[in-house]
Scaffold this motif. Sequence first.
Motif, mmCIF file in Angstrom:
data_model
loop_
_atom_site.group_PDB
_atom_site.id
_atom_site.type_symbol
_atom_site.label_atom_id
_atom_site.label_comp_id
_atom_site.label_asym_id
_atom_site.label_seq_id
_atom_site.Cartn_x
_atom_site.Cartn_y
_atom_site.Cartn_z
ATOM 1 N N ASN A 1 -7.857 3.183 -2.147
ATOM 2 C CA ASN A 1 -7.771 4.275 -1.252
ATOM 3 C C ASN A 1 -7.602 5.756 -2.479
ATOM 4 O O ASN A 1 -7.509 6.892 -1.866
ATOM 5 C CB ASN A 1 -6.522 4.544 -0.479
ATOM 6 C CG ASN A 1 -5.043 4.156 -1.308
ATOM 7 O OD1 ASN A 1 -5.148 4.807 -2.588
ATOM 8 N ND2 ASN A 1 -4.211 3.880 -0.629
ATOM 9 N N CYS B 1 1.025 -1.209 -0.063
ATOM 10 C CA CYS B 1 0.111 0.028 -0.037
ATOM 11 C C CYS B 1 0.986 1.392 -0.084
ATOM 12 O O CYS B 1 1.990 1.345 0.409
ATOM 13 C CB CYS B 1 -0.921 0.120 1.071
ATOM 14 S SG CYS B 1 -2.018 1.477 1.034
ATOM 15 N N PHE C 1 -0.255 4.157 1.284
ATOM 16 C CA PHE C 1 -0.546 4.988 2.544
ATOM 17 C C PHE C 1 0.044 4.238 3.548
ATOM 18 O O PHE C 1 0.297 2.927 3.482
ATOM 19 C CB PHE C 1 -2.131 5.048 2.595
ATOM 20 C CG PHE C 1 -2.828 6.003 1.776
ATOM 21 C CD1 PHE C 1 -2.181 6.534 0.820
ATOM 22 C CD2 PHE C 1 -4.226 6.359 1.718
ATOM 23 C CE1 PHE C 1 -2.707 7.539 -0.081
ATOM 24 C CE2 PHE C 1 -4.788 7.321 0.879
ATOM 25 C CZ PHE C 1 -3.979 8.063 0.047
ATOM 26 N N CYS D 1 -1.948 4.139 6.995
ATOM 27 C CA CYS D 1 -3.042 5.022 7.750
ATOM 28 C C CYS D 1 -2.849 4.636 9.274
ATOM 29 O O CYS D 1 -2.660 3.255 9.601
ATOM 30 C CB CYS D 1 -4.291 4.295 7.349
ATOM 31 S SG CYS D 1 -4.736 4.901 5.660
ATOM 32 N N CYS E 1 -5.399 1.633 10.079
ATOM 33 C CA CYS E 1 -5.423 0.517 9.283
ATOM 34 C C CYS E 1 -5.842 -0.730 10.034
ATOM 35 O O CYS E 1 -4.939 -1.053 10.901
ATOM 36 C CB CYS E 1 -4.060 0.361 8.503
ATOM 37 S SG CYS E 1 -4.078 -0.970 7.370
HETATM 38 S S1 SF4 Z 1 -6.095 1.195 5.756
HETATM 39 FE FE1 SF4 Z 1 -6.110 0.712 3.457
HETATM 40 S S2 SF4 Z 1 -5.184 2.558 2.473
HETATM 41 FE FE2 SF4 Z 1 -4.712 2.564 4.763
HETATM 42 S S3 SF4 Z 1 -2.686 1.793 4.991
HETATM 43 FE FE3 SF4 Z 1 -4.298 0.156 5.299
HETATM 44 S S4 SF4 Z 1 -4.594 -0.665 3.400
HETATM 45 FE FE4 SF4 Z 1 -3.544 1.100 2.984
#
Ligand code: SF4
Length: 249
Positions: free
Chosen positions: A118, A35, A37, A39, A42
């Motif tokens: 995302n 990924c 990101f 987050c 997450c």
């Molecule tokens: S929530 Fe989704 S977009 Fe954010 S780090 Fe995790 S996998 Fe990636």
Amino acid sequence: MNGLRGSHSGFVADTLSFSCVDGPGNRFVVFLQGCNFDCVACHNPQTIPGHGPVEGHHPEHRTIEDVLVEIRRAAPFISGVTVSGGEATQQWPFVLDLFAAIHDDPELRSLTCFVDSNGACDPVAWAALAPVMDGAMIDLKCFDDEIHQEMTGQSNEPALASIERLRQLDRLYEVRLLLIDGVNDHAALLRRTADWLAGVDPGMRIKVIGFRGHGVRPHDPPLIEPSREMLETAAATLRQAAPFDITIV
Ligand code: SF4
């Protein structure tokens, strides 16, 4: 191989034969590893690293045919396939070939093909995917770019551009708003979000999702789960801007 183009293999974190929360109907889900990101909220942080070993987790490089074998097994019981992540579009050439292979297969071509993203994706990838993709669910982590960067480590500009581009391509299935108590649920921020989304499509499908702490890495201060009442208030605030089709989960 039914016209399989499959030169690509994908780095796959996991698959799920049946899911009713990853797009319309009952769906087979492919979770891709990696990924762009990072987050704070997450739920699957083990899917973030794009390469190398991940402690306690075993992502695999898998061919399209390998994944199709699993999809064929589930096919009588599903309405479609969703590619999620990690971030699905980080491996969009694999997604493109997988969806093309599904369309080329007489046993599978009635299945719909969706992407869960995302939104941090090159518009070129959406244009390439559009002919073989029925729709995309886009997470808009926060309309305020500063808060978005605190939440994800990245700007929200690509996600906003993706929402607009997918709408133009008629492939925007849903925008998802994950709300964390006291972080991205302020009424004024939601009003700005709603005004912008209404400008894209006042009838769009929006899913308001309450943050849940299960599986999330520790955070200081701890992230707070919003109450159902707060989510309903947030949905009401959004509805003041436009007749969105909103569900709360
Ligand atoms: S929530 Fe989704 S977009 Fe954010 S780090 Fe995790 S996998 Fe990636």
